[in-house]
Write a protein that holds these residues in place. Structure first.
Motif, PDB file in Angstrom:
ATOM      1  N   LEU A 171       0.659  -1.160  -0.349  1.00  0.00           N
ATOM      2  CA  LEU A 171       0.142   0.464  -0.301  1.00  0.00           C
ATOM      3  C   LEU A 171       1.122   1.287   0.226  1.00  0.00           C
ATOM      4  CD1 LEU A 171      -2.294  -1.084   2.539  1.00  0.00           C
ATOM      5  CD2 LEU A 171      -3.032  -1.066   0.184  1.00  0.00           C
ATOM      6  N   SER A 172       0.551   2.411  -1.309  1.00  0.00           N
ATOM      7  CA  SER A 172       1.651   3.164  -1.128  1.00  0.00           C
ATOM      8  C   SER A 172       1.368   3.998   0.310  1.00  0.00           C
ATOM      9  CB  SER A 172       1.194   3.952  -2.266  1.00  0.00           C
ATOM     10  OG  SER A 172       0.330   4.124  -2.452  1.00  0.00           O
ATOM     11  N   ARG A 173       2.091   5.295   0.451  1.00  0.00           N
ATOM     12  CA  ARG A 173       2.042   6.213   0.682  1.00  0.00           C
ATOM     13  C   ARG A 173       0.457   7.050   0.481  1.00  0.00           C
ATOM     14  NH1 ARG A 173       7.355   5.067   1.454  1.00  0.00           N
ATOM     15  NH2 ARG A 173       8.180   5.261   3.316  1.00  0.00           N
ATOM     16  N   GLU A 174       0.194   7.755  -0.581  1.00  0.00           N
ATOM     17  CA  GLU A 174      -0.591   8.077  -0.805  1.00  0.00           C
ATOM     18  C   GLU A 174      -1.756   7.237  -1.111  1.00  0.00           C
ATOM     19  OE1 GLU A 174      -1.977   9.853  -5.520  1.00  0.00           O
ATOM     20  OE2 GLU A 174      -0.274   8.438  -5.063  1.00  0.00           O
ATOM     21  N   GLN A 175      -1.378   6.107  -1.412  1.00  0.00           N
ATOM     22  CA  GLN A 175      -3.254   5.168  -0.958  1.00  0.00           C
ATOM     23  C   GLN A 175      -3.780   5.244   0.763  1.00  0.00           C
ATOM     24  OE1 GLN A 175      -1.699   1.507  -2.521  1.00  0.00           O
ATOM     25  NE2 GLN A 175      -3.423   1.531  -3.739  1.00  0.00           N
ATOM     26  N   ILE A 176      -2.567   5.223   0.934  1.00  0.00           N
ATOM     27  CA  ILE A 176      -3.193   5.292   2.958  1.00  0.00           C
ATOM     28  C   ILE A 176      -3.554   6.501   2.994  1.00  0.00           C
ATOM     29  CG2 ILE A 176      -1.605   5.277   4.807  1.00  0.00           C
ATOM     30  CD1 ILE A 176      -0.257   2.559   3.926  1.00  0.00           C
ATOM     31  N   SER A 177      -2.798   7.836   2.436  1.00  0.00           N
ATOM     32  CA  SER A 177      -2.928   8.707   2.958  1.00  0.00           C
ATOM     33  C   SER A 177      -4.355   9.306   2.889  1.00  0.00           C
ATOM     34  CB  SER A 177      -2.296   9.946   1.796  1.00  0.00           C
ATOM     35  OG  SER A 177      -2.727  11.218   2.463  1.00  0.00           O
ATOM     36  N   LEU A 178      -5.178   8.755   1.184  1.00  0.00           N
ATOM     37  CA  LEU A 178      -6.530   9.338   1.075  1.00  0.00           C
ATOM     38  C   LEU A 178      -7.332   8.538   1.579  1.00  0.00           C
ATOM     39  CD1 LEU A 178      -5.591   9.049  -2.926  1.00  0.00           C
ATOM     40  CD2 LEU A 178      -6.456  10.814  -1.774  1.00  0.00           C
ATOM     41  N   ARG A 179      -7.080   7.107   2.345  1.00  0.00           N
ATOM     42  CA  ARG A 179      -7.830   6.608   2.511  1.00  0.00           C
ATOM     43  C   ARG A 179      -8.109   7.027   4.081  1.00  0.00           C
ATOM     44  NH1 ARG A 179      -9.551   0.904   2.514  1.00  0.00           N
ATOM     45  NH2 ARG A 179     -10.200   1.521  -0.016  1.00  0.00           N
ATOM     46  N   TRP A 181      -6.368   9.786   5.625  1.00  0.00           N
ATOM     47  CA  TRP A 181      -6.771  11.165   5.643  1.00  0.00           C
ATOM     48  C   TRP A 181      -7.752  12.252   4.150  1.00  0.00           C
ATOM     49  CZ3 TRP A 181      -2.942   9.334   7.452  1.00  0.00           C
ATOM     50  CH2 TRP A 181      -2.096   9.226   8.244  1.00  0.00           C
ATOM     51  N   GLY A 182      -7.859  11.002   3.952  1.00  0.00           N
ATOM     52  CA  GLY A 182      -8.660  11.682   2.480  1.00  0.00           C
ATOM     53  C   GLY A 182      -8.197  13.244   1.524  1.00  0.00           C
ATOM     54  N   HIS A 183      -7.255  13.617   2.035  1.00  0.00           N
ATOM     55  CA  HIS A 183      -6.624  13.996   0.787  1.00  0.00           C
ATOM     56  C   HIS A 183      -5.044  13.835   1.433  1.00  0.00           C
ATOM     57  CE1 HIS A 183      -5.857  16.703   4.682  1.00  0.00           C
ATOM     58  NE2 HIS A 183      -6.750  16.404   4.987  1.00  0.00           N
ATOM     59  N   GLN A 184      -3.862  14.834   0.686  1.00  0.00           N
ATOM     60  CA  GLN A 184      -2.479  14.545   0.637  1.00  0.00           C
ATOM     61  C   GLN A 184      -1.562  15.888   0.517  1.00  0.00           C
ATOM     62  OE1 GLN A 184      -1.280  12.425  -2.828  1.00  0.00           O
ATOM     63  NE2 GLN A 184       1.234  12.777  -2.411  1.00  0.00           N
ATOM     64  N   ASP A 185      -1.269  16.013   1.322  1.00  0.00           N
ATOM     65  CA  ASP A 185       0.390  16.783   1.492  1.00  0.00           C
ATOM     66  C   ASP A 185       1.002  16.025   2.322  1.00  0.00           C
ATOM     67  OD1 ASP A 185      -0.509  17.120   3.714  1.00  0.00           O
ATOM     68  OD2 ASP A 185      -2.259  18.830   3.563  1.00  0.00           O
ATOM     69  N   THR A 186       2.616  17.327   2.736  1.00  0.00           N
ATOM     70  CA  THR A 186       3.676  16.886   3.479  1.00  0.00           C
ATOM     71  C   THR A 186       3.092  16.426   4.047  1.00  0.00           C
ATOM     72  OG1 THR A 186       4.634  18.148   1.789  1.00  0.00           O
ATOM     73  CG2 THR A 186       5.883  17.608   4.243  1.00  0.00           C
ATOM     74  N   VAL A 187       2.503  17.353   4.799  1.00  0.00           N
ATOM     75  CA  VAL A 187       1.908  16.876   6.420  1.00  0.00           C
ATOM     76  C   VAL A 187       1.402  15.206   7.157  1.00  0.00           C
ATOM     77  CG1 VAL A 187       0.790  17.711   8.438  1.00  0.00           C
ATOM     78  CG2 VAL A 187       1.677  19.324   7.121  1.00  0.00           C
ATOM     79  N   TYR A 189       1.894  12.848   4.847  1.00  0.00           N
ATOM     80  CA  TYR A 189       2.660  11.709   4.564  1.00  0.00           C
ATOM     81  C   TYR A 189       3.484  11.472   5.841  1.00  0.00           C
ATOM     82  CZ  TYR A 189       2.484  11.444  -0.988  1.00  0.00           C
ATOM     83  OH  TYR A 189       2.853  10.848  -1.585  1.00  0.00           O
ATOM     84  N   ASN A 190       4.135  12.831   6.634  1.00  0.00           N
ATOM     85  CA  ASN A 190       4.642  12.598   7.912  1.00  0.00           C
ATOM     86  C   ASN A 190       3.952  11.590   9.112  1.00  0.00           C
ATOM     87  OD1 ASN A 190       7.216  13.965   6.981  1.00  0.00           O
ATOM     88  ND2 ASN A 190       6.256  15.954   7.341  1.00  0.00           N
ATOM     89  N   ASN A 191       2.119  11.997   8.214  1.00  0.00           N
ATOM     90  CA  ASN A 191       1.681  11.267   9.000  1.00  0.00           C
ATOM     91  C   ASN A 191       1.323   9.946   9.282  1.00  0.00           C
ATOM     92  OD1 ASN A 191       0.894  13.370  11.353  1.00  0.00           O
ATOM     93  ND2 ASN A 191      -0.718  13.723  10.034  1.00  0.00           N
ATOM     94  N   VAL A 192       1.687   9.515   8.152  1.00  0.00           N
ATOM     95  CA  VAL A 192       1.246   7.767   7.226  1.00  0.00           C
ATOM     96  C   VAL A 192       2.814   7.426   8.756  1.00  0.00           C
ATOM     97  CG1 VAL A 192       1.826   6.522   5.908  1.00  0.00           C
ATOM     98  CG2 VAL A 192       0.394   8.355   5.363  1.00  0.00           C
ATOM     99  N   GLU A 193       3.750   8.255   7.813  1.00  0.00           N
ATOM    100  CA  GLU A 193       5.116   7.649   9.184  1.00  0.00           C
ATOM    101  C   GLU A 193       4.877   7.289  10.640  1.00  0.00           C
ATOM    102  OE1 GLU A 193       7.377   6.566   7.427  1.00  0.00           O
ATOM    103  OE2 GLU A 193       7.290   7.424   5.774  1.00  0.00           O
ATOM    104  N   VAL A 194       4.056   7.761  11.194  1.00  0.00           N
ATOM    105  CA  VAL A 194       3.764   7.999  12.278  1.00  0.00           C
ATOM    106  C   VAL A 194       3.102   7.136  13.012  1.00  0.00           C
ATOM    107  CG1 VAL A 194       2.732   9.252  14.698  1.00  0.00           C
ATOM    108  CG2 VAL A 194       4.246  10.608  13.068  1.00  0.00           C
ATOM    109  N   TYR A 195       1.605   7.256  11.988  1.00  0.00           N
ATOM    110  CA  TYR A 195       0.843   6.868  12.737  1.00  0.00           C
ATOM    111  C   TYR A 195       1.075   4.828  12.409  1.00  0.00           C
ATOM    112  CZ  TYR A 195      -2.108   9.493  14.560  1.00  0.00           C
ATOM    113  OH  TYR A 195      -3.552  10.733  15.072  1.00  0.00           O
ATOM    114  N   VAL A 196       2.331   4.432  11.632  1.00  0.00           N
ATOM    115  CA  VAL A 196       2.823   3.148  11.127  1.00  0.00           C
ATOM    116  C   VAL A 196       3.346   2.502  12.005  1.00  0.00           C
ATOM    117  CG1 VAL A 196       4.631   1.355   9.466  1.00  0.00           C
ATOM    118  CG2 VAL A 196       2.461   3.279   8.617  1.00  0.00           C
TER     119      VAL A 196
END
Length: 229
Positions: A171-179, A181-187, A189-196
């Motif tokens: 699952l790409s960071r983009e897919q995770i971010s969209l699923r 948070w519903g949108h994507q930006d630098t913040v 992407y950082n959140n993906v790392e944190v929640y993983v």
């Protein structure tokens, strides 16, 4: 299982129908937005594969009308557009997943199976992979062998559920971010790392035989670790 394909490229729709019928699905095709809307609103399908751009009525509006009317049929949106905005519009309208054309049919089949498991499983509130059970209703995960459990935050629950619905799949960071948070930006992407990292800690605490592994340049995937648990 009965599926509906709403797609105005007949060659693609016909090829998908043939492949899905090989997998023992019953399949109907709608070749325009008006027909697709009528059939989708009939609420007689287990899953809908919806093209984004259709004559008569576009896929995003069909999905929006479905959700407005209370129809919960899972929808995978197909789009020839690679732009983020179009994917966000589809997900915000109520699509459950998306694929950008061209795509591999095997990936579509995997996503269909995941959505059907999620919506038609023997116990909708309980999801199990390896020795970990996820309780969607109570927002907790449990080691099925030891009985130890731990509560998840809302986003932790969504993230782990996404991984467990797609075990072994990158699952790409983009897919995770969209699923999540519903949108994507630098913040985000950082959140993906944190929640993983949050998920990893809780799986480790439970002595899970599952790991969320990073796939360099691609994203993350949930894998079973037979040496643990």
């Amino acid at each position: 299982m009965k599926l509906l394909i709403v797609e105005d490229e007949f060659a693609l729709a016909d090829a998908l129908r043939d492949r899905l019928q090989q997998e023992k699905y019953e399949v109907d095709i709608a070749e325009d937005g008006i027909t697709g809307h009528e059939r989708a609103m009939s609420d007689t399908y287990d899953l809908i594969i919806m093209d984004g751009m259709l004559p008569g009525m576009d896929g995003v509006n069909i999905i929006w009308e479905m959700r407005k009317a209370g129809h919960k049929t899972p929808v995978i949106m197909l789009t020839a557009r690679a732009g983020l905005t179009d994917r966000v519009k589809g997900l915000d309208a109520g699509a459950d997943d998306y694929l950008t054309k061209p795509f591999e049919v095997e990936e579509l089949l995997a996503r269909i199976r995941a959505l059907i498991r999620r919506n038609h499983g023997p116990e909708d509130n309980l999801l199990e992979v390896g020795n970990i059970q996820l309780d969607r209703k109570n927002g907790a995960i449990r080691n099925s062998q030891t009985g130890t459990d731990v509560t998840l935050s809302g986003k932790e629950l969504k993230l782990l559920e996404y991984f467990m619905d797609n075990p072994g799949q990158v699952l790409s960071r983009e897919q995770i971010s969209l699923r999540i948070w519903g949108h994507q930006d630098t913040v985000e992407y950082n959140n993906v790392e944190v929640y993983v990292s949050f998920i990893r800690r809780k799986l480790k605490f439970l002595r899970a035989n599952l790991q969320v592994k990073a796939v360099r340049g691609l994203g993350y995937r949930l894998v079973e670790d037979v040496s643990n648990g």
